[in-house]
Design an enzyme around this catalytic site. Structure first.
Site, PDB file in Angstrom:
ATOM      1  N   ASP A  34      40.896  45.308  39.282  1.00 48.57           N
ATOM      2  CA  ASP A  34      40.826  43.870  39.486  1.00 48.57           C
ATOM      3  C   ASP A  34      40.448  43.513  40.919  1.00 48.57           C
ATOM      4  OD1 ASP A  34      43.273  41.218  39.611  1.00 48.57           O
ATOM      5  OD2 ASP A  34      41.114  41.167  39.269  1.00 48.57           O
ATOM      6  N   ASP A 208      35.078  38.762  40.608  1.00 46.84           N
ATOM      7  CA  ASP A 208      36.409  39.111  40.097  1.00 46.84           C
ATOM      8  C   ASP A 208      36.322  39.919  38.805  1.00 46.84           C
ATOM      9  OD1 ASP A 208      39.406  37.181  39.204  1.00 46.84           O
ATOM     10  OD2 ASP A 208      38.977  39.331  39.252  1.00 46.84           O
TER      11      ASP A 208
HETATM   12  C1  3AI Z   1      45.520  30.300  41.824  1.00 46.18           C
HETATM   13  C2  3AI Z   1      45.914  31.613  41.302  1.00 46.18           C
HETATM   14  C3  3AI Z   1      47.268  32.091  41.795  1.00 46.18           C
HETATM   15  C4  3AI Z   1      48.346  31.178  41.725  1.00 46.18           C
HETATM   16  C5  3AI Z   1      47.073  32.821  43.094  1.00 46.18           C
HETATM   17  N1  3AI Z   1      46.914  34.213  42.634  1.00 46.18           N
HETATM   18  C6  3AI Z   1      45.734  34.819  42.741  1.00 46.18           C
HETATM   19  O1  3AI Z   1      44.749  34.319  43.245  1.00 46.18           O
HETATM   20  C7  3AI Z   1      45.674  36.230  42.146  1.00 46.18           C
HETATM   21  C8  3AI Z   1      45.943  37.249  43.234  1.00 46.18           C
HETATM   22  N2  3AI Z   1      44.339  36.421  41.577  1.00 46.18           N
HETATM   23  C9  3AI Z   1      43.996  35.766  40.434  1.00 46.18           C
HETATM   24  O2  3AI Z   1      44.780  35.075  39.818  1.00 46.18           O
HETATM   25  C10 3AI Z   1      42.567  35.890  39.901  1.00 46.18           C
HETATM   26  C11 3AI Z   1      41.688  35.129  40.848  1.00 46.18           C
HETATM   27  C12 3AI Z   1      42.025  33.672  40.792  1.00 46.18           C
HETATM   28  S1  3AI Z   1      41.209  32.825  42.057  1.00 46.18           S
HETATM   29  C13 3AI Z   1      42.419  31.754  42.676  1.00 46.18           C
HETATM   30  N3  3AI Z   1      42.059  37.245  39.804  1.00 46.18           N
HETATM   31  C14 3AI Z   1      42.899  38.194  39.272  1.00 46.18           C
HETATM   32  C15 3AI Z   1      43.169  37.978  37.822  1.00 46.18           C
HETATM   33  N4  3AI Z   1      41.952  37.958  37.021  1.00 46.18           N
HETATM   34  C16 3AI Z   1      44.068  39.120  37.393  1.00 46.18           C
HETATM   35  C17 3AI Z   1      44.406  39.136  35.975  1.00 46.18           C
HETATM   36  C18 3AI Z   1      43.966  40.185  35.184  1.00 46.18           C
HETATM   37  C19 3AI Z   1      44.308  40.250  33.838  1.00 46.18           C
HETATM   38  C20 3AI Z   1      45.105  39.254  33.286  1.00 46.18           C
HETATM   39  C21 3AI Z   1      45.552  38.162  34.083  1.00 46.18           C
HETATM   40  C22 3AI Z   1      45.209  38.137  35.432  1.00 46.18           C
HETATM   41  C23 3AI Z   1      48.259  32.780  44.036  1.00 46.18           C
HETATM   42  O3  3AI Z   1      49.052  33.757  44.021  1.00 46.18           O
HETATM   43  O4  3AI Z   1      48.338  31.817  44.797  1.00 46.18           O
END
Ligand code: 3AI
Length: 316
Positions: A34, A208
Site C-alpha cells: 500500500d 496509491d
Molecule cells: C483521510 C484518511 C485518513 C483518515 C488518514 N489516513 C490515511 O491517509 C491513510 C494512511 N491512508 C489512506 O487511508 C489511503 C489514502 C487516503 S488519502 C487521504 N491509502 C491507504 C488505503 N488505501 C489503505 C487501505 C487498503 C485496503 C483497505 C482499506 C484501506 C488519516 O489517518 O488522517
C-alpha cells in the site's frame, strides 16, 4: 541487489496480494502492498478471535527471531474509515529474495469489519515513514529499511487487470519505456504529484496501490460521466453507474511533459446489479487531492523513486 515479487489481484482487482515471509521459521502471510500508508501490520495470534477467522496469522511467540517493542502501540484509520490497532514486534521480514532482519511488525489486536471480512492478512505500507503511526517512536517502512541495499532506491508497481503482476525492488524493468517523471511532494507522507486533465484542470494526486479506484473531485468526475450515455449517480450503489455494455471514454492525465492514458475499458470497474456497472472513477468526498488507485496504476509501469523523490509513469 534487487528483487521482485508477484502481486495477485483478488476478485474484481479489489486489491493485490503479495506473499511475505515473517519470522523464524518463516510464516507466510498474503499482504496488501500500500503506497498510500506507512504501517506494516498483520493479523496475528493477538487479533480478536471474532475478527481473525479465515486469515493467516503471525504468531510472534513461535518465531525465535521476534522481539517485543516494549511500550509501543499503533492505531491507524484509512480513507474508507476502516481501521486497525495493536502492539509492535521486530522480526525478520522477507519479500521475494530481499530480507530486512529487524523490521517493525505491527501486530493487530483490533481490526474493523472491512478487514475482518476482507481477504488480506494485513498491509505493507510503502508511503513515507513520516506517517507511520507507531507511538512513542514511529517505525520505518520495509522499503526504507531495504533501500540502502538495493541497486537503486526505488520500486516499480506493475499491476494488471485480472492477472498477476509484480512489484520490482531496486531496478526498473526493461518493459518500462518512455518513462514520464514528476516531482513528488512528500510533505503529507504520500507519493503526491501535480497533474492535470481536460476534465479536471490542474490538481494534485497521490499514487496509491492500496486504493482500488480513481477517486477525484466532484467536478472532474461529473465532467467525465457527462460523456457517458446513461451514466448517473446512484446513492444506493455508492457512486456513478452506467449500462454494462456502454463504451467508456479514456481518461488521460498529465505527468511532467507528457500524458498517460487510462483506457475506458479499465474504467468499467464491475457489475453493480440490474445490468448496470460501477465506474472506476468516483468522487473522493472532498479530499485536497485525487487518489490514483489501481484503475490508473494498471495502465502503466509506475516507478516510486525515493532517491530522487519522484514518480515515473511508463504507458503500457
Ligand atoms: C483521510 C484518511 C485518513 C483518515 C488518514 N489516513 C490515511 O491517509 C491513510 C494512511 N491512508 C489512506 O487511508 C489511503 C489514502 C487516503 S488519502 C487521504 N491509502 C491507504 C488505503 N488505501 C489503505 C487501505 C487498503 C485496503 C483497505 C482499506 C484501506 C488519516 O489517518 O488522517
Amino acid at each position: 541487489s534487487n528483487g521482485n515479487v508477484t502481486a495477485t489481484p483478488d476478485g474484481d482487482d479489489l486489491q493485490y496480494l503479495v506473499p511475505v515471509q515473517i519470522g523464524t521459521p518463516p510464516q507466510t502471510l498474503h499482504l496488501d502492498f500500500d503506497t498510500g500508508s506507512s504501517d506494516l501490520w498483520v493479523f496475528s495470534s493477538e487479533t480478536d478471535p471474532s475478527s481473525s477467522k479465515g486469515h493467516s496469522l503471525y504468531n510472534p511467540s513461535t518465531s525465535t527471531s521476534s522481539k517485543k517493542v516494549d511500550g509501543a502501540s499503533w492505531n491507524i484509520t484509512y480513507g474508507d474509515q476502516s481501521s486497525s490497532s495493536g502492539d509492535v514486534y521486530t522480526d525478520v521480514v522477507t519479500v521475494g529474495s530481499l530480507t530486512v532482519n529487524s523490521q517493525a511488525v505491527e501486530s493487530a489486536q483490533q481490526v474493523s469489519a472491512q478487514f475482518a471480512q476482507g481477504n488480506n492478512d494485513g498491509l505493507v505500507g510503502l508511503a513515507f515513514s513520516s506517517i507511520n503511526t507507531v507511538k512513542p517512536t514511529p517505525q520505518k517502512t520495509w522499503f526504507d529499511n531495504i533501500a540502502s541495499t538495493l541497486d537503486a532506491p526505488l520500486f516499480v508497481a506493475d499491476l494488471r487487470h485480472e492477472t498477476p503482476g509484480s512489484y520490482i525492488f531496486g531496478a526498473i524493468p526493461s518493459a518500462a519505456s518512455n518513462i514520464l517523471y514528476a516531482p513528488v511532494d512528500n510533505s503529507k507522507g504520500f507519493w503526491q504529484f501535480s497533474t492535470s486533465s481536460d476534465t479536471g484542470g490542474e490538481f494534485d494526486a497521490i499514487a496509491d496501490t492500496g486504493t482500488t479506484l480513481i477517486l477525484a473531485s466532484d467536478a472532474l468526475v461529473k465532467s467525465y460521466y457527462q460523456k457517458v450515455q446513461g451514466a448517473h449517480l446512484d446513492a444506493l450503489q455508492g457512486g456513478y453507474v452506467f449500462g454494462c455494455n456502454t463504451t467508456l471514454p479514456d481518461f488521460k492525465f498529465a505527468v511532467g511533459e507528457g500524458e498517460i492514458t487510462v483506457p475506458g475499458s479499465l474504467i468499467n470497474y464491475a457489475p453493480a446489479g440490474n445490468n448496470e456497472c460501477f465506474g472506476g472513477i468516483q468522487p473522493s468526498g472532498g479530499l485536497p487531492f485525487a487518489i490514483f488507485g489501481d484503475i490508473a496504476l494498471k495502465a502503466a509501469h509506475v516507478v516510486f523513486d525515493s532517491g530522487k523523490t519522484q514518480v515515473g509513469w511508463a504507458q503500457k
